[in-house]
Design an enzyme around this catalytic site. Structure first.
Site, mmCIF file in Angstrom:
data_model
loop_
_atom_site.group_PDB
_atom_site.id
_atom_site.type_symbol
_atom_site.label_atom_id
_atom_site.label_comp_id
_atom_site.label_asym_id
_atom_site.label_seq_id
_atom_site.Cartn_x
_atom_site.Cartn_y
_atom_site.Cartn_z
ATOM 1 N N CYS A 42 -40.519 -17.821 -1.461
ATOM 2 C CA CYS A 42 -39.438 -18.185 -2.386
ATOM 3 C C CYS A 42 -38.128 -18.536 -1.699
ATOM 4 C CB CYS A 42 -39.189 -17.042 -3.377
ATOM 5 S SG CYS A 42 -40.608 -16.687 -4.437
ATOM 6 N N THR A 90 -4.782 -1.658 7.636
ATOM 7 C CA THR A 90 -6.055 -2.300 7.958
ATOM 8 C C THR A 90 -6.076 -2.697 9.428
ATOM 9 O OG1 THR A 90 -6.271 -3.126 5.701
ATOM 10 C CG2 THR A 90 -7.577 -4.220 7.400
ATOM 11 N N ASN A 131 -13.852 -6.798 2.306
ATOM 12 C CA ASN A 131 -13.092 -8.027 2.081
ATOM 13 C C ASN A 131 -13.921 -9.275 2.391
ATOM 14 O OD1 ASN A 131 -10.905 -6.637 1.178
ATOM 15 N ND2 ASN A 131 -9.695 -6.849 3.036
ATOM 16 N N VAL A 179 0.832 -1.205 0.000
ATOM 17 C CA VAL A 179 0.000 0.000 0.000
ATOM 18 C C VAL A 179 0.866 1.253 0.000
ATOM 19 C CG1 VAL A 179 -1.746 1.300 1.287
ATOM 20 C CG2 VAL A 179 -1.897 -1.193 1.144
ATOM 21 N N HIS A 200 -16.179 -9.820 -0.549
ATOM 22 C CA HIS A 200 -15.464 -10.403 -1.684
ATOM 23 C C HIS A 200 -15.202 -11.897 -1.450
ATOM 24 C CE1 HIS A 200 -15.266 -6.425 -3.049
ATOM 25 N NE2 HIS A 200 -14.137 -6.051 -2.475
ATOM 26 N N LYS A 219 -37.866 -21.728 0.763
ATOM 27 C CA LYS A 219 -38.228 -22.945 0.030
ATOM 28 C C LYS A 219 -37.159 -23.313 -0.999
ATOM 29 C CE LYS A 219 -41.255 -22.504 -3.311
ATOM 30 N NZ LYS A 219 -40.501 -22.913 -4.521
#
Length: 437
Positions: free
Chosen positions: A268, A124, A214, A11, A217, A271
């Site tokens: 929907c 991060t 992340n 980075v 993803h 099931k």
């Protein structure tokens, strides 16, 4: 702007080169002398498409250089970007040693610097790291107050390896978290011609979005792989299936459904998930992602009940019974399941749903409620006032009706459990509890 960047890893190297290209004067700092030597010699310390050429050009122009002298870098810049590593420990937690050490070193320099300096982390870190760890380290080492005597920000990166420069130039999102106006202004000046409007958020939100980006993803990859495994067993072209799925930008690749709230239901989704998992089992294909979806839905149902239980009140009023507002469909409605749980636990329940009232139901729906759900039919209120008068705790399961009700004077004495977020300005307190906000 004069910018110092700490950490010449992936980075840091990409950010330094791109910022220098965009006209800033950048000094990259690292404890590794070989990385410093690489930058000053115009060599890229990492393999990344287009980066060697960009670093060579910026080093030659004199807009990008490197050093091991942290103090000089801070004193000669207005903004510091911290891009040091935060590796994973064996138990899954983050190793913040490098980030804390840089914060302490920066703080020591800030103690001697008269000018207002902005410290922005790109590393991060799990939500709360800035407020709970980094900012205290900066303040302790500097003897100054963050957001007043120096600036603090968090600027998450969304760069993919092998396409980092392209991602930097045409980002899908730009997020700025800050504690002060000056730092926010400087963040905007980093990339003034960015093609999208940056989102300004509290620092904790900026930390959080990186993680869920992340996770999302990773989930998409595993979901696609699981779909591919099932498709192969069915002799179906999985890539064609995924291409068609992604072509729907109204529902599939869109904000639709991406709104935290109560469990899913209806005729929907439950099931079809069950049927697909059953067919996969017949084909001897494991479905951990689809299994997890159903498990997660059960967890959300339980969370709704636990919030009602925690209120400690026995008289409950529920707004909404059908699986979503605007319909009278009760098939696998999570609100119906919640109502049955409350009844089973001995709560005194009343329910109002404008589309599920004995006076309005006809034909098959009326027969279904009377014959298959007599325990529910007797709890349905014909009007909202009747339900409100009964309740000590009100559970909001339909958004529009809940939004109309939340401002009523008689509601102020009630405890509210909100499953749908009727008002984004509300936060959980002594009389209001949001499901996941």
């Amino acid at each position: 702007m004069n910018i110092s960047i700490f950490g010449i890893g992936y980075v840091g190297a990409v950010s330094a080169a791109c910022l220098a290209r965009d006209g800033h004067r950048v000094l990259a700092v690292d404890v590794n002398p070989s990385k410093v030597e690489d930058i000053n010699a115009g060599r890229s310390p990492i393999v990344e498409k287009g980066l060697p050429e960009l670093i060579a050009a910026m080093a030659q122009d004199g807009r990008l250089s490197a050093s091991s002298d942290l103090k000089a870098a801070v004193l000669d810049s207005e903004l510091s970007l911290v891009c040091v590593g935060t590796p994973s420990r064996q138990n899954g937690s983050l190793e913040l040693t490098y980030a804390v050490r840089v914060a302490e070193q920066l703080g020591e320099v800030l103690a001697t610097k008269a000018e207002f300096h902005s410290v922005v982390f790109r590393s991060t870190m799990v939500p709360g790291s800035m407020e709970d760890v980094i900012v205290p380290a900066l303040e302790k080492a500097s003897g100054k107050q963050a957001g007043v005597d120096f600036g603090v920000g968090y600027y998450p990166e969304f760069l993919r390896e092998s396409s980092a420069i392209a991602d930097y130039d045409a980002p899908g999102a730009v997020v700025f978290g800050s504690m002060d106006a000056t730092t926010l202004e400087r963040l905007h000046a980093l990339q003034p011609d960015v093609p999208i409007r940056p989102t300004e958020t509290p620092i904790r939100v900026a930390e959080t979005i990186k993680y869920f980006n992340n996770a999302w993803h990773a989930l998409k990859i595993s979901f696609s792989n699981e779909a591919g495994n099932i498709c192969r067993a069915l002799d179906v072209d999985s890539h064609q299936v995924m291409e068609i799925l992604c072509s729907d930008t109204r529902l599939n690749i869109s904000p639709a459904y991406m709104k935290p709230g109560f469990a899913f239901g209806g005729s929907c989704l439950p099931k079809d998930l069950r049927a697909l998992r059953f067919r996969a089992r017949e084909l001897d294909v494991a479905t951990p992602i689809l299994d997890g979806v159903m498990n997660a839905n059960a967890v959300q149902l339980d969370r709704g009940y636990r919030l009602v239980e925690a209120a400690g009140k026995r008289k409950i009023g529920m707004i909404g019974l059908s699986f979503k507002s605007g319909t009278d469909d009760l098939r696998e409605s999570p609100l119906l399941l919640l109502a049955e749980t409350l009844i089973g636990k001995g709560y005194d329940l009343r329910i109002f749903d404008p589309n599920i009232r004995i006076s309005r139901l006809t034909g098959a729906n009326l027969a279904y409620v009377r014959e298959r759900m007599p325990h529910i039919a007797s709890l349905l209120c014909e009007n909202l006032d009747e339900m409100i008068a009964h309740a000590e705790t009100i559970v909001i399961g339909h958004k529009k009706l809940g939004a109309d009700v939340i401002g009523r004077a008689e509601i102020k004495e009630k405890y509210i459990v909100d499953l749908v977020r009727v008002d984004p300005s509300l936060r959980s307190d002594a009389s209001y509890e949001g499901l996941c906000w």
